[in-house]
Design an enzyme around this catalytic site. Structure first.
Site, short mmCIF file in Angstrom:
data_model
loop_
_atom_site.label_atom_id
_atom_site.label_comp_id
_atom_site.label_asym_id
_atom_site.label_seq_id
_atom_site.Cartn_x
_atom_site.Cartn_y
_atom_site.Cartn_z
N LYS A 142 12.51 -38.20 45.96
CA LYS A 142 12.03 -39.46 46.56
C LYS A 142 11.86 -40.52 45.48
O LYS A 142 11.41 -40.21 44.37
CB LYS A 142 10.69 -39.20 47.28
CG LYS A 142 10.19 -40.37 48.11
CD LYS A 142 8.91 -39.99 48.86
CE LYS A 142 8.39 -41.13 49.72
NZ LYS A 142 7.17 -40.75 50.46
N SER A 178 7.29 -41.72 55.32
CA SER A 178 8.07 -42.55 54.42
C SER A 178 9.14 -41.78 53.63
O SER A 178 10.04 -42.42 53.09
CB SER A 178 7.13 -43.25 53.45
OG SER A 178 6.49 -42.29 52.61
N SER A 235 3.77 -38.39 55.32
CA SER A 235 5.09 -38.86 54.88
C SER A 235 6.08 -37.76 54.50
O SER A 235 7.26 -38.03 54.34
CB SER A 235 4.95 -39.82 53.71
OG SER A 235 4.51 -41.07 54.18
#
Lengths: 483, 472
Positions: free
Chosen positions: A75, A150, A174
């Protein structure tokens, strides 16, 4: 094109050990898949040159662990040395870090190969992937749907079998929510299990880096690789990291499991509730002891999140002022103007909205009215979870109120997207570990995720149950086939 | 009658090896921007780490200032935007200062007065800003340097009390060995809060803060200036506004800097990156046992040793001098030692730009030297000749005085021989003596000194001469 990355980890590993394949084959295959799935927009920055170089280097290194030579996606809010880390923000569009996050050091020590940095909601603020400065990511199960967020790109990379492994971060759901939307296994570890050093902070008291994988077994392996005390993170725990995979085959008969009534209310999509009930009866048949219970204060999770997470965020994002790194405005005549212009231009709408709310709840008398009060309720919520775990080994329920929904529908509703995290936020507030496991599909063949919440530092018990359910259901979770 | 009420906030830079939250070295004098880590630059993803040495130092200060130590403390973020603040917030202690409710005692007109301390907390320093015509430059060496802030209650009533209070803090911190406490260099910074009100009034006047005071004497100057300024305003019937003023050491006056906004909004909240920190009884005990001797203890000890007040103060005001004195005080006459130390020794060192570490004065030589002065083996005039050599070059004292021929003759038989010879050679002077003329003695003494090349012990010689003359 080769298709080694669809094999199980053990198969890939034995091929590497037997020299049937090289790490380079896996790396090139991953980049091929990224190219083929370009429309998914799962990656912001590719690490192609360095990954190939690393793969070639590994040809002369002994295969010393199961993760050796395996591609991983990271990420883009996890700091990687010499590899841009943008947090999907214009503010950090060209930010090239000079150090590695502790988790990156750890995966590098295991000789995993970083393929690239994945798309995400800007600064991890969002639940759809749509707040990214680099455009939204598509759900590989249905490209008109959101992948969740996210950690959108990380979920998609694993779901589309681009990489078997990805790292995400979870502040209010997330990791778990996109894992659930994309039909993969995602864990938010106990707060303090994994070092936060090098994770770009959103809400420091809630953030945790978590493994996102195809299977429970692979999840357990990656968690073990990234866990442990880090002297650079005072909030990391020195509790011994267990050998998680040794727990996977354990008998689940004696487990006592709680299902919060709140998690099975009318607010939850009926198909999801039915699916969870199916799993419950499956477990009961196996001999698990399952009770429906009430857990106090769960209903305050979203307002708590809006106060605590956004207050911390408003402070954590203060450092982006354009002076030392990041976007700086072209022209200014005063320091005030430098701040205002750089930050107005650098941040997207959702981020700015959250900074404003966070500043508001800490401001003057509001600190008492909102922030202090929220901390008190948070402590109460922690206490009620602790009480549950005096009796039960695990808490289960849905990960989300619904399945992945169409792109665009929540973009204009600042509040709605918070409600995606209705069932995941309490876990962050309490600092507990929780995993989202794919347990089936709705009528439109969108994945449904089940959430398994464990006691502090009892990830192995979560894996124990998840592994049993996974094996029993034996679902086909390769998303690429459907589209 | 208008009277002032004064409270003081003091920031002290601690001289720990490392910074308070990062692994960078705490050495402000290093080349610009060399003691810097990613944390000090406020890089994304970095996290603070609490340096225990800083906590140790703060505990020492708490003990010295009689503070209650907060056993379970945390840190808070103070949020504001300024270029010298890399993270956009300062890590400080708002809710749980490490020390509370302490006091220090000062001497006012021979009586002790207690100044109460409200709190003492640990925090990080900001970057040093250097403003040039074209730009503002930042030195990150100072970012994250540990500070303790000591906040007094408004217990001081005059410039004198304020100066004594600051001096007391400075001296104590110096002896704790936790700070350089150099106000001129900024390792100790004083902000004075002062208000003026009618003596009979139960309400305090409006508070004005004075910043940028660069020395202890200027604390007094600034306060007296401000008492006068505020009193004049009030006497005219005008109102004092709450504001921050800056002391200007060129004009020796205070200048308005900014008015206090209705409460600065620093959006304090607990620092989530640092959990609660517990200070155990054992930890405090350990520090208590290793506390250095405090100046007030030394002061009374030196008084009982017979040191005069001037020497006591001079020695205690300089930690280096005090350390020197402490090493030798039990080995030789402490009064002579104190006179030498505060007089000849320090002036020779200053003349040659030497530190105590640089001098060649050995214990043996110093001891022999002080004993020689005490017994009159050498005169103080001779001492002044010998001491610079002992300090600058060293050598052996006994050999040196022989070499220089300045060993005193204190042997009575030899002296008597000389005295008798001089008396027999100067019958006129003997006659003068009998007629009661004092100068006769001085003349004869001079003759003896001449013959002995100045080596005759003057005190002893004088006594013997007198006795011989009386016999006649």
């Amino acid at each position: 094109m080769s298709n080694y990355l669809n094999l199980s980890l053990d198969e890939i590993h034995s091929k590497l050990v037997n020299h049937e394949i090289k790490p380079l084959d896996l790396v090139l295959e991953a980049f091929d898949k990224i190219e083929k799935n370009k429309d998914l927009n799962a990656f912001i920055t590719l690490n192609k040159e360095a990954a190939i170089e690393e793969a070639k280097k590994l040809e002369n290194v002994e295969v010393d662990n199961l993760l050796f030579g395996i591609p991983i996606a990271v990420k883009d809010n996890i700091i990687t040395k010499d590899l841009n880390t943008t947090c999907a923000s214009f503010m950090l569009e060209n930010f090239n870090p000079i150090y590695d996050a502790t988790v990156i050091e750890k995966i590098k020590a295991h000789h995993m190969i970083i393929i690239g940095k994945t798309n995400m909601d800007e600064f991890a603020m969002g639940s759809t992937g749509e707040t990214s400065y680099f455009g939204n990511t598509l759900n590989p199960w249905n490209k008109t749907r959101v992948p969740g967020g996210s950690s959108s790109g990380s979920a998609v990379a694993v779901s589309a079998r681009i990489t078997p492994f990805a790292l995400g971060s979870d502040t209010g759901g997330s990791v778990r929510q996109p894992s659930s939307f994309c039909g993969i296994v995602g864990l938010k570890p106990t707060y303090g299990r994994v070092s936060r050093y090098g994770l770009v902070a959103f809400a420091s008291s809630l953030d945790q880096i978590g493994p996102m994988t195809r299977t429970v077994y692979e999840n357990a392996l990656l968690l073990e690789a990234i866990s442990g005390k880090d002297i650079k993170d005072y909030t990391s725990s020195d509790k011994v990291v267990p050998n998680y995979i040794s727990h996977l085959e354990k008998d689940i008969k004696s487990l006592k499991i709680a299902v919060p009534n709140y998690y099975m209310s009318d607010a939850i999509n009926v198909e999801i509730r039915e699916k969870i009930k199916e799993i419950i009866s499956l477990l009961e048949k196996e001999g698990c002891n399952i009770d429906y219970i009430d857990i106090d204060y769960l209903e305050y999770a979203i307002p708590l999140y809006q106060v605590i997470a956004l207050a911390e965020a408003s402070s954590n994002l203060a450092r982006y002022d354009g002076i030392r790194y990041g976007h700086i405005t072209d022209s200014y005549t005063s320091i005030e103007e430098l701040y205002k212009k750089s930050r107005s231009e650098g941040f997207g709408e959702e981020v700015k909205r959250r900074i404003m709310i966070g500043s508001y709840v800490l401001s003057g008398k509001n600190a008492n009215i909102y922030y202090e009060k929220a901390l008190k309720i948070r402590r109460k919520m922690v206490d009620s979870f602790k009480k549950v775990f005096e009796t039960y080994d695990l808490i289960i329920g849905p990960t989300n109120t619904g399945v992945a929904y169409p792109l665009g529908i929540k973009v204009d509703d600042a509040l709605k997207s918070f409600y995606d995290d209705l069932l995941t936020i309490p876990v962050n507030m309490a600092g507990l570990p929780a995993l989202s496991l794919p347990v089936g599909f709705d009528q439109e063949h969108m994945p449904i995720g089940m959430q398994i919440i464990g006691n502090y530092f009892k990830e192995e018990v979560i894996y124990e149950l998840a592994s049993y359910i996974e094996k029993t259901l034996n679902l086909d979770l390769e998303s690429g086939k459907q589209c | 009658m208008l009277v002032p009420t004064i409270g003081i906030e003091v920031h002290v830079e601690l001289k720990s090896k490392g910074k308070v939250f990062s692994k960078a070295e705490n050495n402000f004098n290093a080349s610009t921007n060399t003691n810097v880590t990613v944390l000090d630059l406020g890089y994304p993803g970095t996290l603070p780490n609490l340096n225990k040495e800083v906590v140790n130092m703060a505990i020492k200060a708490c003990l010295a200032f009689n503070c209650n130590i907060t056993r379970s403390m945390h840190f808070d973020r103070k949020n504001y935007f300024y270029p010298d603040l890399p993270k956009g917030y300062q890590i400080t202690q708002q809710k749980t200062p490490i020390g509370t409710d302490g006091y220090v005692e000062i001497d006012i007109n021979g009586e002790k007065k207690r100044i109460r301390l409200e709190r003492m907390h640990i925090e990080e320093d900001t970057c040093k800003s250097i403003h040039t015509e074209k730009a503002t430059l930042l030195n990150f060496n100072r970012a994250g340097v540990p500070l303790i802030e000591i906040v007094s209650r408004p217990d001081m009533k005059s410039a004198e009390e304020a100066m004594k209070y600051v001096e007391k803090l400075r001296e104590t911190l110096l002896y704790l060995g936790i700070s350089d406490v150099k106000i001129e260099e900024g390792s100790m910074r004083c902000d004075v809060n002062i208000s003026v009100a009618e003596e009979s009034s139960t309400l305090l006047g409006t508070k004005v803060e004075i910043k940028n005071i660069g020395s202890i004497s200027n604390v007094g100057v600034a306060i007296n200036y401000e008492i006068k300024r505020q009193s004049e305003i009030l006497e005219k019937g005008d109102i004092i506004h709450e504001e921050t003023r800056r002391f200007n050491d060129k004009t020796m006056s205070t200048i308005a800097m900014r008015s206090k906004e209705t409460g600065n909004d620093y959006r304090y909240f607990p620092e989530p990156d640092l959990p609660y920190f517990h200070i155990s009884d054992e930890w405090i005990k350990e520090i208590e046992d290793s506390m250095p001797i405090m100046p007030e203890v030394l002061r009374s000890e030196y008084e009982s040793l017979g040191l005069n007040e001037k020497n006591r103060n001079t020695i205690i005001a300089s930690k280096a001098m005090c350390e020197f004195f402490e090493i030798y005080k039990n080995d030789m006459n402490p009064i002579i030692l104190s006179n030498l130390l505060t007089g000849d020794i320090i002036s020779i060192m200053n003349k040659n730009d030497l530190d105590f570490g640089d001098i060649h004065l050995t214990r043996e030589n110093l001891k022999s030297f002080v004993n020689a002065l005490e017994t009159g083996k050498i005169s103080s005039k001779q001492g002044k000749e010998i001491l610079p050599i002992l300090i600058n070059k060293g050598g052996n004292f006994e050999e040196l005085i022989k070499e220089l021929g300045c060993e005193q003759i204190s042997d009575e038989a030899s002296l008597l021989e000389m005295i008798k010879k001089i008396i027999s050679e100067n019958p006129d002077s003997v006659e003068d003596f009998k007629n009661g003329k004092d100068r006769a003695v001085k003349y004869l003494m001079g003759q003896i000194m001449k013959v002995s090349k100045g080596q005759a012990n003057p005190v002893l010689t004088g006594n013997l001469l007198e006795k011989e003359l009386q016999k006649l």
